[in-house]
Write a protein that holds these residues in place. Structure first.
Motif, PDB file in Angstrom:
ATOM      1  N   ILE A   1      25.811  44.250  32.746  1.00  0.00           N
ATOM      2  CA  ILE A   1      25.895  45.364  33.697  1.00  0.00           C
ATOM      3  C   ILE A   1      27.274  46.009  33.805  1.00  0.00           C
ATOM      4  N   PHE A   2      27.210  47.371  33.973  1.00  0.00           N
ATOM      5  CA  PHE A   2      28.343  48.054  33.859  1.00  0.00           C
ATOM      6  C   PHE A   2      28.458  49.117  35.067  1.00  0.00           C
TER       7      PHE A   2
ATOM      8  N   GLY B   1      34.981  49.266  32.786  1.00  0.00           N
ATOM      9  CA  GLY B   1      33.660  49.433  33.290  1.00  0.00           C
ATOM     10  C   GLY B   1      32.737  48.103  33.419  1.00  0.00           C
ATOM     11  N   ASN B   2      33.212  47.021  32.922  1.00  0.00           N
ATOM     12  CA  ASN B   2      32.451  45.832  32.930  1.00  0.00           C
ATOM     13  C   ASN B   2      32.267  45.323  34.323  1.00  0.00           C
ATOM     14  N   THR B   3      31.129  44.797  35.067  1.00  0.00           N
ATOM     15  CA  THR B   3      31.175  44.025  36.232  1.00  0.00           C
ATOM     16  C   THR B   3      31.132  42.573  36.094  1.00  0.00           C
TER      17      THR B   3
ATOM     18  N   ILE C   1      23.734  50.361  33.434  1.00  0.00           N
ATOM     19  CA  ILE C   1      24.718  51.143  34.008  1.00  0.00           C
ATOM     20  C   ILE C   1      24.559  51.645  35.467  1.00  0.00           C
ATOM     21  N   LEU C   2      25.331  51.116  36.319  1.00  0.00           N
ATOM     22  CA  LEU C   2      25.073  51.278  37.833  1.00  0.00           C
ATOM     23  C   LEU C   2      25.895  52.718  37.942  1.00  0.00           C
ATOM     24  N   ALA C   3      25.564  53.665  38.488  1.00  0.00           N
ATOM     25  CA  ALA C   3      26.122  55.100  38.683  1.00  0.00           C
ATOM     26  C   ALA C   3      25.598  55.727  39.598  1.00  0.00           C
ATOM     27  N   TYR C   4      25.155  54.881  40.689  1.00  0.00           N
ATOM     28  CA  TYR C   4      24.422  55.524  41.720  1.00  0.00           C
ATOM     29  C   TYR C   4      25.295  56.026  43.101  1.00  0.00           C
ATOM     30  N   GLY C   5      26.585  56.177  42.655  1.00  0.00           N
ATOM     31  CA  GLY C   5      27.335  56.856  43.807  1.00  0.00           C
ATOM     32  C   GLY C   5      27.323  56.243  45.156  1.00  0.00           C
ATOM     33  N   LYS C   6      27.353  57.266  46.166  1.00  0.00           N
ATOM     34  CA  LYS C   6      27.254  56.887  47.593  1.00  0.00           C
ATOM     35  C   LYS C   6      26.170  57.533  48.376  1.00  0.00           C
TER      36      LYS C   6
END
Ligand SMILES: Cc1cc2nc3c(=O)[nH]c(=O)nc-3n(C[C@H](O)[C@H](O)[C@H](O)COP(=O)(O)OP(=O)(O)OC[C@H]3O[C@@H](n4cnc5c(N)ncnc54)[C@H](O)[C@@H]3O)c2cc1C
Length: 311
Positions: free
Chosen positions: A267-268, A260-262, A104-109
């Motif tokens: 990978i989400f 949230g699916n990429t 899960i990618l949640a690494y913002g900006k």
């Protein structure tokens, strides 16, 4: 091997962890810091149900809940993601590697940089991208703020309550911030506006001694003596290490569907890293919950009960 690795411990990632852990998925959160951008707001009053509090305190609660439900927190900067048989391998800048079945990618900006001489050398040692975090270090000292949007203007006003003098360097002759805020700026005795100007270098040997600026209309160059430089020119998504796996839009945000699916199965993505509008803590949290439930559904081949209240 973890069932899920979540990249980023901001509102989106920590919420996703609460959801994956409650689904008994072995979860690790890999992150540079805990709390993300929400930590930068000294007073958050639009996160429902908690009452006003500092961003740091709110994110501490998020962390306690994620860890309380069993998430493992690993500190580090991810800089590599590879697809492997049955999952993904994540590489950190310190050389460590971790494997997971779903990501899960949640690494913002990340803050935008100016790309000028001296900026990298003094980053964290006189050059800052966070007024709220570093302003107290400049009591009765002289500083420059670079930028013209809300963050820069509000940053200059906050610094003016602490520093002796604040130079606000802006490439245009007008500000994008709202009028009431700009009025406060013009009325402040500590703030000097350096308009139509761009910074050319950060000057210093061991410490920051000043900045070079150039007026883009008159071409006049000058050096301003300051002890600190605050870069407040916005944020960008760093997709350099995932772009070979997931589709991104023209702003380099990671494209997701409504769950949230990429574009890459397994990978989400969620939160500010995606094109979801209105970048806010509560929205990032909600998107994190959604991506986590979709991740669980994917890992269980659609067989797992997805609604949290069904058990
Ligand atoms: C100054 C400021 C004030 C704000 N005020 C408010 C407000 O009052 N109310 C509100 O609702 N919203 C506010 N926001 C917006 C809100 O903070 C964001 O929308 C929210 O933080 C997004 O959460 P996120 O989890 O998507 O990303 P982030 O909060 O950006 O978290 C990302 C996480 O990923 C980590 N990370 C980044 N890169 C990597 C990497 N390569 N490897 C590992 N980890 C990585 C970071 O360290 C961080 O922990 C504000 C934002 C700013 C900048």
């Amino acid at each position: 091997m973890y069932d899920v690795i979540i990249l980023g411990a901001g509102a989106a990632g920590l919420t996703a962890a609460v959801y994956t852990c409650r689904k008994k998925l072995k979860t690790a959160i890999l992150s540079i810091d805990v709390g993300g951008q929400t930590n930068l707001t000294s007073h958050i009053e639009n996160y429902p149900g908690t009452g006003p509090m500092s961003g740091i305190e709110l994110m501490q609660r998020f962390q306690n809940e994620a860890i309380g439900f069993g998430a493992e927190l690993i500190m580090g900067k991810a800089n590599k993601v590879d697809k492997i048989e049955n999952g993904f391998r994540i590489g950190l800048a310190n050389g460590e590697e971790y494997e997971c079945k779903a990501l899960i990618l949640a690494y913002g900006k990340v803050p935008k940089s100016l790309g000028i001489e001296g900026e990298e050398k003094f980053m964290g040692r006189g050059v800052s991208t966070c007024v709220t975090c570093d302003a107290p270090l400049y009591k009765n000292r002289e500083v420059a703020v670079i930028g013209g949007g809300n963050s820069a203007v509000e940053g200059a006003l906050e610094l003016a309550t602490i520093a002796k003098k604040v130079y606000l360097v802006h490439r245009r002759d007008a500000f994008r911030a709202d009028e009431a805020t700009v009025e406060k700026l013009k009325n402040s005795e500590q703030i000097e506006l350096v308009l139509n100007s761009i910074p050319s270098k950060v000057i210093g040997d061991k410490n920051v001694d000043g900045i070079g600026v150039e007026n883009i209309v008159t071409k006049e160059k000058r050096e301003i003596k300051v002890d600190g430089v605050f870069i407040e020119i916005g944020y960008v998504v760093d997709t350099s290490f995932v772009q070979h796996l997931v589709k991104v839009n023209e702003k380099k945000e990671i494209i997701v569907d409504e769950r949230g699916n990429t574009s890459c199965p397994g990978i989400f993505a969620c939160g500010d890293i995606t094109p979801v509008p209105f970048k806010q803590t509560v929205i990032a949290a909600g998107e994190g919950a959604k991506a986590a439930l979709e991740c669980y559904r994917w890992l269980t081949g659609g067989k797992g009960a997805v609604l949290d209240w069904t058990h």
